[in-house]
Motif scaffolding. Sequence first.
Motif, PDB file in Angstrom:
ATOM      1  N   GLU A  44      47.190 -24.888  -9.369  1.00 28.69           N
ATOM      2  CA  GLU A  44      46.662 -26.156  -9.847  1.00 28.69           C
ATOM      3  C   GLU A  44      45.424 -26.508  -9.026  1.00 28.69           C
ATOM      4  OE1 GLU A  44      51.201 -27.663 -10.840  1.00 28.69           O
ATOM      5  OE2 GLU A  44      50.012 -28.678  -9.289  1.00 28.69           O
ATOM      6  N   HIS A  45      44.398 -27.013  -9.698  1.00 33.55           N
ATOM      7  CA  HIS A  45      43.119 -27.304  -9.056  1.00 33.55           C
ATOM      8  C   HIS A  45      42.798 -28.789  -9.179  1.00 33.55           C
ATOM      9  CE1 HIS A  45      43.099 -23.136 -10.530  1.00 33.55           C
ATOM     10  NE2 HIS A  45      42.355 -22.850  -9.487  1.00 33.55           N
ATOM     11  N   LEU A  46      42.279 -29.351  -8.105  1.00 35.35           N
ATOM     12  CA  LEU A  46      41.873 -30.752  -8.107  1.00 35.35           C
ATOM     13  C   LEU A  46      40.401 -30.853  -8.500  1.00 35.35           C
ATOM     14  CD1 LEU A  46      43.531 -31.822  -4.744  1.00 35.35           C
ATOM     15  CD2 LEU A  46      44.389 -32.298  -7.050  1.00 35.35           C
ATOM     16  N   PRO A  47      40.070 -31.593  -9.554  1.00 38.63           N
ATOM     17  CA  PRO A  47      38.659 -31.778  -9.926  1.00 38.63           C
ATOM     18  C   PRO A  47      38.049 -32.929  -9.123  1.00 38.63           C
ATOM     19  CG  PRO A  47      40.070 -32.760 -11.593  1.00 38.63           C
ATOM     20  CD  PRO A  47      40.986 -32.200 -10.529  1.00 38.63           C
ATOM     21  N   VAL A  48      36.940 -32.674  -8.443  1.00 48.35           N
ATOM     22  CA  VAL A  48      36.269 -33.725  -7.670  1.00 48.35           C
ATOM     23  C   VAL A  48      34.769 -33.703  -7.944  1.00 48.35           C
ATOM     24  CG1 VAL A  48      38.000 -33.687  -5.828  1.00 48.35           C
ATOM     25  CG2 VAL A  48      35.960 -32.266  -5.616  1.00 48.35           C
ATOM     26  N   HIS A  49      34.170 -34.876  -7.937  1.00 53.25           N
ATOM     27  CA  HIS A  49      32.727 -34.991  -8.155  1.00 53.25           C
ATOM     28  C   HIS A  49      31.956 -34.349  -7.002  1.00 53.25           C
ATOM     29  CE1 HIS A  49      34.175 -38.452 -10.673  1.00 53.25           C
ATOM     30  NE2 HIS A  49      33.307 -37.910 -11.509  1.00 53.25           N
ATOM     31  N   ASN A  50      30.894 -33.653  -7.338  1.00 56.12           N
ATOM     32  CA  ASN A  50      30.053 -33.062  -6.299  1.00 56.12           C
ATOM     33  C   ASN A  50      29.403 -34.123  -5.416  1.00 56.12           C
ATOM     34  OD1 ASN A  50      30.542 -30.430  -7.149  1.00 56.12           O
ATOM     35  ND2 ASN A  50      28.819 -30.426  -8.574  1.00 56.12           N
ATOM     36  N   SER A  51      29.188 -35.303  -5.959  1.00 52.19           N
ATOM     37  CA  SER A  51      28.435 -36.329  -5.237  1.00 52.19           C
ATOM     38  C   SER A  51      29.215 -36.957  -4.096  1.00 52.19           C
ATOM     39  CB  SER A  51      27.997 -37.431  -6.218  1.00 52.19           C
ATOM     40  OG  SER A  51      29.142 -37.999  -6.859  1.00 52.19           O
ATOM     41  N   LEU A 136      28.608 -29.951 -15.275  1.00 51.61           N
ATOM     42  CA  LEU A 136      29.083 -31.301 -15.560  1.00 51.61           C
ATOM     43  C   LEU A 136      29.097 -32.190 -14.317  1.00 51.61           C
ATOM     44  CD1 LEU A 136      32.087 -30.387 -17.899  1.00 51.61           C
ATOM     45  CD2 LEU A 136      29.826 -31.237 -18.577  1.00 51.61           C
ATOM     46  N   GLY A 137      28.743 -31.626 -13.167  1.00 46.76           N
ATOM     47  CA  GLY A 137      28.620 -32.418 -11.954  1.00 46.76           C
ATOM     48  C   GLY A 137      29.864 -32.480 -11.091  1.00 46.76           C
ATOM     49  N   PHE A 138      30.781 -31.537 -11.277  1.00 43.23           N
ATOM     50  CA  PHE A 138      31.953 -31.537 -10.410  1.00 43.23           C
ATOM     51  C   PHE A 138      32.404 -30.110 -10.129  1.00 43.23           C
ATOM     52  CE2 PHE A 138      33.748 -31.907 -14.727  1.00 43.23           C
ATOM     53  CZ  PHE A 138      34.829 -31.037 -14.708  1.00 43.23           C
ATOM     54  N   ARG A 139      33.478 -29.973  -9.363  1.00 37.75           N
ATOM     55  CA  ARG A 139      34.009 -28.664  -9.011  1.00 37.75           C
ATOM     56  C   ARG A 139      35.528 -28.760  -8.890  1.00 37.75           C
ATOM     57  NH1 ARG A 139      32.335 -31.246  -4.528  1.00 37.75           N
ATOM     58  NH2 ARG A 139      33.385 -30.924  -2.511  1.00 37.75           N
ATOM     59  N   LEU A 140      36.183 -27.635  -8.912  1.00 34.14           N
ATOM     60  CA  LEU A 140      37.631 -27.560  -8.736  1.00 34.14           C
ATOM     61  C   LEU A 140      37.919 -27.070  -7.331  1.00 34.14           C
ATOM     62  CD1 LEU A 140      38.747 -25.909 -12.103  1.00 34.14           C
ATOM     63  CD2 LEU A 140      38.432 -28.334 -11.589  1.00 34.14           C
ATOM     64  N   ILE A 141      38.751 -27.828  -6.611  1.00 32.08           N
ATOM     65  CA  ILE A 141      39.062 -27.470  -5.236  1.00 32.08           C
ATOM     66  C   ILE A 141      40.551 -27.160  -5.099  1.00 32.08           C
ATOM     67  CG2 ILE A 141      37.148 -28.802  -4.286  1.00 32.08           C
ATOM     68  CD1 ILE A 141      39.222 -30.930  -3.470  1.00 32.08           C
ATOM     69  N   ASN A 142      40.879 -26.434  -4.064  1.00 36.58           N
ATOM     70  CA  ASN A 142      42.258 -26.037  -3.793  1.00 36.58           C
ATOM     71  C   ASN A 142      42.757 -26.733  -2.537  1.00 36.58           C
ATOM     72  OD1 ASN A 142      40.895 -23.356  -5.112  1.00 36.58           O
ATOM     73  ND2 ASN A 142      42.997 -23.639  -5.791  1.00 36.58           N
ATOM     74  N   TYR A 143      43.243 -27.944  -2.705  1.00 42.28           N
ATOM     75  CA  TYR A 143      43.949 -28.677  -1.676  1.00 42.28           C
ATOM     76  C   TYR A 143      45.232 -29.214  -2.293  1.00 42.28           C
ATOM     77  CZ  TYR A 143      40.679 -28.980   2.296  1.00 42.28           C
ATOM     78  OH  TYR A 143      39.896 -28.708   3.393  1.00 42.28           O
TER      79      TYR A 143
END
Length: 422
Positions: A44-51, A136-143
């Motif tokens: 499962e990946h958390l989507p977070v804004h790059n900004s 789209l201005g975000f990324r998927l992170i693994n936390y």
Amino acid sequence: MNTTRVNFAHLLTKPNPKHLASLMRFFESGKLQPNEYGYGVEIEHLPVHNSDDSAVTYWESNGIETLLKRLAPFYNADEEYWENGHLVGLNRDKVNVSLEPGGQVECSIGIFHTPDDFNATYESFRAQVDRIANELGFRLINYGYQPVTKFNDIPLNPKYRYESMNKYLGRIGSYGPMMMRCSASTQVSIDYTDERDSIQKMRVGTAIGPIIAWFLRNTPYFEGDDNPYPLLRQRMWDFMDPQRTGIMPGLFSPNFSWETYAIDVLSTPLLFADLTHTPEKRDSVPDGHVIAWHENAAEIYPDRDLNQYEINHILSMHFNDVRMKNFLEFRHWDSLPEDRARRLVDIMFSLYYNTENLGRLTSYFDGLTQLDVEATKSGIQANGAEATPYGQPMEFWQEFLGLEGLLTDIPGDPKHPDVFQA
């Protein structure tokens, strides 16, 4: 006989015999010879804004729904999943993309037969999804938990079951809405030869899962602040809903069996019932979904053999540390980046598919009780690196379980976006 936390609900709410037989046949259908064994991985990946590292939601402009629609051409058009008029899942060979309640993007990959098969498939998924997400201005992170955004600022996605789960889990435990919206995990599924083999693997996995989770812990933040819990994922699930989470009741009893598991699952309130594949209910339940906070399977499903869709739904409403389907699903771990997820796969292969290793672990834990496992869980939460699971220091377990070289500090930091990547 160890009866600690055995679920006696079936004494009052006995399962339908046809339902019980259906689950028993389903478990039987999972039996494989060792040369047929495979595995699956869910990340499962958390989507977070790059900004600013805040959570990306399903509903926002250029959010998760947009991501899925942009991904859709890479997947099978006739295997899209829609609910309430919204796209919520995609599928193609060996890759299924689905959503957790807060818009977490889950990638389920497999079935594979060697650890080396994992990397190429996962890398292909990431190459496609990362490019689109970045546009789209975000990324998927693994936390294991959202780094910045608090749970009450994240709306649920449009899947039917999550509204019911949110209301129910928000009333009976401490962490339900937080787990649903902000957490992310890595899960590994493996096969079994027969009933005895599956129970051995469940017991071993339940015993050592928290120890492996310590060495793979990956949750530095909780509700926008530093995470105070050595194992936040375990903390959330252990304080969620004891009738369907944590250690499977009766697992360490000498009399535990597939029938024990099936009776427990069928006796527990469903929480939410999916009737979309139950023809008898089609007219009375137009959208095919009903809240079932108090009703178990016998009170919801018809008096007949259950079909496979109904079986999978009933089993999916239990969230034990190790979950039985027609394979075994191990659910202890935080969301992990590729290199650490691959290491977890290697560990699982070594411990569960190596006959000598599995025999060594089964022998070591002979006579273990549920109270022993609960004490180990509590000990790790209270003492961290100084804990002594089952009377042995962490250094012993690192060697005994083949965990050498695993990081003991959590890598990455959302305060430094150049480091905080998947």
